[in-house]
Every structure is written in C-alpha cells, then in structure tokens.
Design a protein around this motif. Sequence first.
Motif, PDB file in Angstrom:
ATOM      1  N   LEU A   1       0.829  -1.202   0.000  1.00 30.55           N
ATOM      2  CA  LEU A   1       0.000   0.000   0.000  1.00 30.55           C
ATOM      3  C   LEU A   1       0.863   1.251   0.000  1.00 30.55           C
ATOM      4  N   LEU A   2       1.878   1.294   0.860  1.00 33.07           N
ATOM      5  CA  LEU A   2       2.746   2.466   0.941  1.00 33.07           C
ATOM      6  C   LEU A   2       3.443   2.722  -0.383  1.00 33.07           C
TER       7      LEU A   2
ATOM      8  N   SER B   1       1.375  10.057  -3.427  1.00 31.84           N
ATOM      9  CA  SER B   1       1.655   9.828  -4.850  1.00 31.84           C
ATOM     10  C   SER B   1       0.616  10.508  -5.717  1.00 31.84           C
ATOM     11  N   GLU B   2       1.049  10.972  -6.896  1.00 27.71           N
ATOM     12  CA  GLU B   2       0.137  11.697  -7.789  1.00 27.71           C
ATOM     13  C   GLU B   2      -0.963  10.792  -8.321  1.00 27.71           C
ATOM     14  N   GLU B   3      -0.626   9.518  -8.606  1.00 29.78           N
ATOM     15  CA  GLU B   3      -1.596   8.623  -9.243  1.00 29.78           C
ATOM     16  C   GLU B   3      -2.670   8.135  -8.269  1.00 29.78           C
TER      17      GLU B   3
ATOM     18  N   TYR C   1       0.718   4.358  -2.588  1.00 22.78           N
ATOM     19  CA  TYR C   1      -0.044   5.487  -2.048  1.00 22.78           C
ATOM     20  C   TYR C   1       0.844   6.702  -1.791  1.00 22.78           C
ATOM     21  N   LEU C   2       2.125   6.453  -1.503  1.00 23.56           N
ATOM     22  CA  LEU C   2       3.049   7.534  -1.195  1.00 23.56           C
ATOM     23  C   LEU C   2       4.050   7.716  -2.318  1.00 23.56           C
ATOM     24  N   ALA C   3       4.493   8.975  -2.496  1.00 24.19           N
ATOM     25  CA  ALA C   3       5.456   9.289  -3.552  1.00 24.19           C
ATOM     26  C   ALA C   3       6.860   8.875  -3.107  1.00 24.19           C
TER      27      ALA C   3
END
Length: 330
Positions: free
Chosen positions: A198-199, A283-285, A202-204
Amino acid sequence: MSENHSKGGKRRAEVLDPETRTEIASNAAQERWKQEKTLPKATHIGEIKIGDIELPCAVLTDGSRIISESSLNRIFSTATGGKQRQLRKESGSNLPLALSSKALAPFMGGVFEERELLPVQYKDGRRKHSGYNASALPKMCEVWLRARDAGALQKQQLHRAEAADILMRGLAQVGIVALVDEATGYQAERDKDELHKLLSIYLAEEKLAWAKRFPDEFYKQIYRLHKWPWPPSGTSKPGYVGKLTNQLVYEKLPQGILGELQIRNPKKEGSKHRQWKHHQFLSEEIGQNDLRDHLLLLVTLMKISPDWNTFMVHFEAAFPEPGQQVPLAL
C-alpha cells in the motif's frame, strides 16, 4: 509390490558385489537428499482449535496454507493409517485417507479442483511433514455431510460426520485461510507485507513540490459550522484547525499511511510545526486522487449540516471506527 517381484529384487541384490550395492545405496540416498532439499519450508506453524478439534497447520515459503495430513486422518479416516495406505495402494487411488471410504465416492463429483487433493511435502526444521492445502478442508467436510444426509454412512462413521459438522460451523464464522494465518502468527507478516504494498503505491518516492490541495471551501465550512468569523487575508489559522484537519482527513486515510507520513515529515526540531505539508508525500496517481475525493465528500457533508454537532454525526456515519455502532439519524 507382488511376492514374486520382492523375491526377484532380493535375488538381484544377492548377486551384486558389495561395491555395487554400496554405490546403488549411495545414489539413492543422494537422490532422496536432492528431493528433500527442494521441499518448501514451513515459515510459520501453529494449531487451529475448533471445539475439541485440534488441527496443526503451517504457512510455507511459497505462501501455501497447509493442514497436517495426520490430523485429517485422525478426524476422518475410518481405519488405521497402515491399513488405509495398503488399501489405497491396492486400489490405485490417490485420494487422501480422510476421503478413502467407499461410502464417500458418490458424493465427490465436482467438489474439488484439479490437484487440490495432492499431498504437499514440506519441512519444519529437519523434519519432513505431509499435509493438504487448507482450502480442501471445508470441501472434505462437505463430502462427509453429503454422505451423512443421504444416509450412506455406516453407524461407526457417523462421528466422523459430526466432526465435519463442527468444523463447518467454525469455518462458516471465519475463513480457513484467516484461521491458519492467525494460528501460525503469519497474520502479522501478511499485514506488514500488505502495508508495504500500500505504501509503495499510495506515497510518492520523493516529496512533491507544494501545490494547493485543500480548497478554501473546506476551511470556510469549518469556520461556518463553528460560527467563527472568517479571518482576514494573510492571517494564519489557529492550531486547532490543524488538529481538525488531522482528525477529518489524515486519520481517515488507509491504515498505516498517517504513521508513515509522520516519519517522512517529522516536526522541526524544537517546534510543533512540520517542515512540509503531509500531502506533498502522497503519490500523484493514487494518494493525491484519494485525498481529493475525500475532501470533496467532507465538504458535501459540511454543506448539508447546520452546525458542527450535526456534521460530526454525518462524519461518523460515513467513516465509522472499527466496531463503532453508527447512530441512527431520527
């Protein structure tokens, strides 16, 4: 193996010289060692308890959840292991001993998937074990219950069906995979792996440049619901608004995200403030889009609420805590 074949093998062994016999035995031992070396290993072991039934289980290096063959034999096999294995060898059947009763044959059709009943060999330390994929257990129980309901079992087999009934009732409440994971302690490992996945999406990987992510309307609604006057341009918001932002937004992101954000974006030394905004690490997506959708929902709930207390009722109904009883709006 027939008696003639057995005698023939003995005669052949007798005519071999000692060196040849030693070489054959050595080659056979090496082959067994190679096979055992490639066996999957149990990374987690435990025991499932349902009523008075105990089922040793394991999670293997390839992620397979396994139920001990000996425990299944103890629960379902209607004869001793040695006798059943001899009967199975003579009949050419590859069925587990737990399903080798002839009374079960008419009820096996369409229950099991291909290869689901193949035994799995694995190692726990230096010991070799045999078991079956845990997904086969509920289906084994189903076969026994089908046979019982059709009156196909003998009197001495009925207690096997009773055990199947107990297991099915227990498995109906919690899935077999979840039970194996809990019993072996693999659940924590699985959760850790899921959080890592997930990280990663979910995170940039790197902090994004600052951009306005929280619309003014979000804060204006907070002020309206609290009946606060909107501050003049350029005035910083009170710390309480920051606490509300954490409560309404970041604490409601997927579990584990806020903790990682706090690690990546620590407070400045000697200060209560952080150097960057948490949203710069999403994250952008995935992360940024989820944040945007969450804020849109919050603003909508705020707009339909006449005051803060009403909004919190809507908020808790939309984002309940685990185990929380949602109040009914009357």
